[in-house]
Design a protein around this motif. Structure first.
Motif, PDB file in Angstrom:
ATOM      1  N   GLU A 191       7.500  -3.333  -0.588  1.00 25.76           N
ATOM      2  CA  GLU A 191       6.656  -4.434  -0.112  1.00 25.76           C
ATOM      3  C   GLU A 191       5.672  -3.945   0.937  1.00 25.76           C
ATOM      4  O   GLU A 191       4.500  -4.314   0.937  1.00 25.76           O
ATOM      5  CB  GLU A 191       7.537  -5.542   0.471  1.00 25.76           C
ATOM      6  N   TYR A 192       6.157  -3.090   1.832  1.00 29.56           N
ATOM      7  CA  TYR A 192       5.292  -2.557   2.880  1.00 29.56           C
ATOM      8  C   TYR A 192       4.157  -1.739   2.278  1.00 29.56           C
ATOM      9  O   TYR A 192       2.996  -1.869   2.677  1.00 29.56           O
ATOM     10  CB  TYR A 192       6.120  -1.700   3.835  1.00 29.56           C
ATOM     11  N   LEU A 193       4.474  -0.892   1.310  1.00 32.05           N
ATOM     12  CA  LEU A 193       3.445  -0.066   0.674  1.00 32.05           C
ATOM     13  C   LEU A 193       2.371  -0.932   0.038  1.00 32.05           C
ATOM     14  O   LEU A 193       1.172  -0.679   0.201  1.00 32.05           O
ATOM     15  CB  LEU A 193       4.091   0.845  -0.371  1.00 32.05           C
ATOM     16  N   HIS A 194       2.766  -1.968  -0.675  1.00 31.72           N
ATOM     17  CA  HIS A 194       1.782  -2.846  -1.315  1.00 31.72           C
ATOM     18  C   HIS A 194       0.948  -3.581  -0.274  1.00 31.72           C
ATOM     19  O   HIS A 194      -0.256  -3.806  -0.469  1.00 31.72           O
ATOM     20  CB  HIS A 194       2.494  -3.848  -2.222  1.00 31.72           C
ATOM     21  N   SER A 195       1.567  -3.968   0.832  1.00 33.49           N
ATOM     22  CA  SER A 195       0.835  -4.761   1.827  1.00 33.49           C
ATOM     23  C   SER A 195      -0.207  -3.942   2.571  1.00 33.49           C
ATOM     24  O   SER A 195      -1.228  -4.474   3.003  1.00 33.49           O
ATOM     25  CB  SER A 195       1.811  -5.392   2.824  1.00 33.49           C
ATOM     26  N   ILE A 196       0.032  -2.638   2.726  1.00 36.37           N
ATOM     27  CA  ILE A 196      -0.940  -1.825   3.465  1.00 36.37           C
ATOM     28  C   ILE A 196      -1.952  -1.154   2.553  1.00 36.37           C
ATOM     29  O   ILE A 196      -2.967  -0.634   3.037  1.00 36.37           O
ATOM     30  CB  ILE A 196      -0.245  -0.745   4.321  1.00 36.37           C
ATOM     31  N   ALA A 197      -1.695  -1.167   1.231  1.00 36.28           N
ATOM     32  CA  ALA A 197      -2.578  -0.412   0.341  1.00 36.28           C
ATOM     33  C   ALA A 197      -3.090  -1.201  -0.843  1.00 36.28           C
ATOM     34  O   ALA A 197      -3.900  -0.687  -1.606  1.00 36.28           O
ATOM     35  CB  ALA A 197      -1.850   0.831  -0.182  1.00 36.28           C
ATOM     36  N   LEU A 211      -5.235  10.163  -0.888  1.00 36.33           N
ATOM     37  CA  LEU A 211      -4.508   9.050  -0.285  1.00 36.33           C
ATOM     38  C   LEU A 211      -3.847   9.482   1.027  1.00 36.33           C
ATOM     39  O   LEU A 211      -3.914   8.782   2.037  1.00 36.33           O
ATOM     40  CB  LEU A 211      -3.437   8.527  -1.250  1.00 36.33           C
ATOM     41  N   GLU A 212      -3.201  10.647   1.010  1.00 42.41           N
ATOM     42  CA  GLU A 212      -2.486  11.123   2.188  1.00 42.41           C
ATOM     43  C   GLU A 212      -3.425  11.576   3.298  1.00 42.41           C
ATOM     44  O   GLU A 212      -3.020  11.645   4.458  1.00 42.41           O
ATOM     45  CB  GLU A 212      -1.549  12.272   1.803  1.00 42.41           C
ATOM     46  N   GLN A 213      -4.640  11.907   2.956  1.00 44.68           N
ATOM     47  CA  GLN A 213      -5.617  12.331   3.962  1.00 44.68           C
ATOM     48  C   GLN A 213      -6.477  11.177   4.457  1.00 44.68           C
ATOM     49  O   GLN A 213      -7.351  11.366   5.300  1.00 44.68           O
ATOM     50  CB  GLN A 213      -6.505  13.442   3.387  1.00 44.68           C
ATOM     51  N   GLY A 214      -6.239   9.974   3.923  1.00 38.27           N
ATOM     52  CA  GLY A 214      -6.983   8.812   4.381  1.00 38.27           C
ATOM     53  C   GLY A 214      -8.356   8.673   3.786  1.00 38.27           C
ATOM     54  O   GLY A 214      -9.143   7.830   4.216  1.00 38.27           O
ATOM     55  N   ARG A 215      -8.668   9.497   2.772  1.00 38.22           N
ATOM     56  CA  ARG A 215      -9.991   9.391   2.141  1.00 38.22           C
ATOM     57  C   ARG A 215     -10.043   8.268   1.124  1.00 38.22           C
ATOM     58  O   ARG A 215     -11.116   7.847   0.716  1.00 38.22           O
ATOM     59  CB  ARG A 215     -10.355  10.718   1.485  1.00 38.22           C
ATOM     60  N   ASN A 244      -3.904   5.171  10.343  1.00 36.25           N
ATOM     61  CA  ASN A 244      -4.083   5.071   8.907  1.00 36.25           C
ATOM     62  C   ASN A 244      -2.702   4.872   8.312  1.00 36.25           C
ATOM     63  O   ASN A 244      -2.035   5.841   7.927  1.00 36.25           O
ATOM     64  CB  ASN A 244      -4.748   6.327   8.346  1.00 36.25           C
ATOM     65  N   PRO A 245      -2.240   3.637   8.261  1.00 33.18           N
ATOM     66  CA  PRO A 245      -0.843   3.395   7.876  1.00 33.18           C
ATOM     67  C   PRO A 245      -0.491   3.899   6.483  1.00 33.18           C
ATOM     68  O   PRO A 245       0.616   4.377   6.263  1.00 33.18           O
ATOM     69  CB  PRO A 245      -0.701   1.870   7.969  1.00 33.18           C
ATOM     70  N   LEU A 246      -1.423   3.805   5.531  1.00 36.81           N
ATOM     71  CA  LEU A 246      -1.113   4.256   4.178  1.00 36.81           C
ATOM     72  C   LEU A 246      -0.874   5.758   4.153  1.00 36.81           C
ATOM     73  O   LEU A 246       0.142   6.231   3.627  1.00 36.81           O
ATOM     74  CB  LEU A 246      -2.247   3.881   3.227  1.00 36.81           C
ATOM     75  N   ALA A 247      -1.801   6.525   4.728  1.00 30.30           N
ATOM     76  CA  ALA A 247      -1.661   7.983   4.731  1.00 30.30           C
ATOM     77  C   ALA A 247      -0.391   8.407   5.451  1.00 30.30           C
ATOM     78  O   ALA A 247       0.370   9.260   4.967  1.00 30.30           O
ATOM     79  CB  ALA A 247      -2.894   8.618   5.381  1.00 30.30           C
ATOM     80  N   GLU A 248      -0.130   7.804   6.611  1.00 31.98           N
ATOM     81  CA  GLU A 248       1.039   8.183   7.404  1.00 31.98           C
ATOM     82  C   GLU A 248       2.331   7.810   6.692  1.00 31.98           C
ATOM     83  O   GLU A 248       3.303   8.572   6.717  1.00 31.98           O
ATOM     84  CB  GLU A 248       0.958   7.516   8.780  1.00 31.98           C
ATOM     85  N   MET A 279       7.317  -2.945  10.257  1.00 34.62           N
ATOM     86  CA  MET A 279       7.032  -3.911   9.190  1.00 34.62           C
ATOM     87  C   MET A 279       6.112  -5.011   9.714  1.00 34.62           C
ATOM     88  O   MET A 279       5.178  -5.443   9.031  1.00 34.62           O
ATOM     89  CB  MET A 279       8.348  -4.509   8.687  1.00 34.62           C
ATOM     90  N   GLU A 280       6.356  -5.477  10.934  1.00 34.18           N
ATOM     91  CA  GLU A 280       5.547  -6.532  11.519  1.00 34.18           C
ATOM     92  C   GLU A 280       4.141  -6.049  11.854  1.00 34.18           C
ATOM     93  O   GLU A 280       3.175  -6.814  11.784  1.00 34.18           O
ATOM     94  CB  GLU A 280       6.220  -7.062  12.789  1.00 34.18           C
ATOM     95  N   ALA A 281       4.004  -4.794  12.240  1.00 33.20           N
ATOM     96  CA  ALA A 281       2.718  -4.273  12.707  1.00 33.20           C
ATOM     97  C   ALA A 281       1.639  -4.332  11.643  1.00 33.20           C
ATOM     98  O   ALA A 281       0.451  -4.404  11.955  1.00 33.20           O
ATOM     99  CB  ALA A 281       2.889  -2.828  13.186  1.00 33.20           C
ATOM    100  N   ARG A 282       2.025  -4.325  10.370  1.00 36.44           N
ATOM    101  CA  ARG A 282       1.029  -4.367   9.297  1.00 36.44           C
ATOM    102  C   ARG A 282       0.217  -5.653   9.342  1.00 36.44           C
ATOM    103  O   ARG A 282      -0.920  -5.702   8.876  1.00 36.44           O
ATOM    104  CB  ARG A 282       1.725  -4.263   7.938  1.00 36.44           C
TER     105      ARG A 282
END
Length: 287
Positions: free
Chosen positions: A90-96, A62-66, A11-15, A191-194
């Motif tokens: 940029e990473y935050l926007h791309s995963i969420a 958000l942090e718990q992935g719900r 869960n990339p956003l929560a983590e 960054m690439e993994a997203r």
């Protein structure tokens, strides 16, 4: 009890939110620490929620992935509260963000076009290579092989910048500031993994490195991210001695997942002369 390998994508956003919050000290954002030792590092969830002007309950979900997405306005507010730089934002926007990047099919191999290889071969006095997904080395010129390693002599699965950085002793010694170079490598891989959330080979790479190297496991879990940038590298080559080189990255035309990296030295510097010597040793024609 054995350690579980880190997952490349759970869960990339929560983590990412939890890891980013843990890196911030109260005095970094003008908050008092109360004079007491905190049970967990970094800011409390309630403090981040207050700084971002969102409810603590919403941040908890958000942090718990719900909750797996958020509006651009909320993401910007969280990025400000967490002190994220351009790459982190940029990473935050791309995963969420509401518009997720599309998934990509996993490719077992990737090849560069003949024109790209011809370009590499024409770069006589500068080391250059092309990397693809997972930071796999796809093509290189003779001077890059002379500087870094003979990629052609390696098994294909080991022609990977992250694998070499952490598990190849000669590659590790080559980097004068290995820790910084290794952290940048991990942050770029994150960054690439997203872009490839279902890439099984990426998951296997992360799992293998997490088991074999404690530093990788720690830095991967820290969720640091970085994108392409002009970087200065310092190497200690066994044949020509110290080298200070600037690395630049360019996208390969028509290939969204292939990137050209070239290394240049200051004109008339000792590093420039050392590169010329290395080119002669590698039997590379010098212009």
């Amino acid at each position: 009890m054995s350690k579980r390998p880190a997952s490349s994508v759970s869960n990339p956003l929560a983590e990412f939110l939890r890891a980013s919050r843990a890196r911030i000290r109260p005095d970094d954002v003008g908050l008092p620490d109360g004079g007491r030792r905190r049970r967990v590092p970094g800011l409390r969830r309630e403090e981040v929620a207050q700084l971002a002007n969102v409810s603590a309950d919403y941040l908890a979900r958000l942090e718990q992935g719900r909750v797996t997405s958020a509006s651009p306005e909320v993401l910007d507010a969280l990025a400000d509260a967490l002190g994220l730089d351009r790459d982190g934002r940029e990473y935050l926007h791309s995963i969420a963000g509401p518009k997720q990047r599309p998934g990509f099919r996993t490719q077992t191999t990737s090849r560069v076009d003949p024109q790209t290889q011809r370009l590499l071969d024409s770069l006589y006095e500068v080391p250059a290579y092309v990397f693809g997904r997972r930071l796999d080395i796809l093509a290189w010129n003779p001077l890059a092989a002379a500087l870094f390693t003979d990629y052609g002599a390696l098994p294909e699965r080991h022609r990977n910048l992250v694998w070499l950085t952490f598990l190849d002793p000669a590659y590790r010694v080559l980097n004068t500031d290995w820790a910084r170079a290794a952290q940048e490598c991990v942050a770029y891989l994150r960054m690439e993994a997203r872009n490839y959330p279902s890439d099984q080979r990426l998951a296997e790479l992360v799992g293998t490195l997490s088991v074999k190297d404690a530093d990788f496991r720690t830095w991967w879990g820290g969720h640091l991210v970085t994108g392409a940038a002009l970087r200065r590298k310092i190497y200690q080559h066994p044949l020509v001695g110290p080298l200070t080189l600037d690395s630049q990255q360019f996208d390969v035309s028509g290939k969204s997942d292939q990137h050209l990296v070239v290394f240049t030295a200051e004109p008339d510097s000792s590093s420039h002369e050392a590169l010329k010597l290395l080119a002669q040793w590698a039997n590379t024609p010098v212009a």
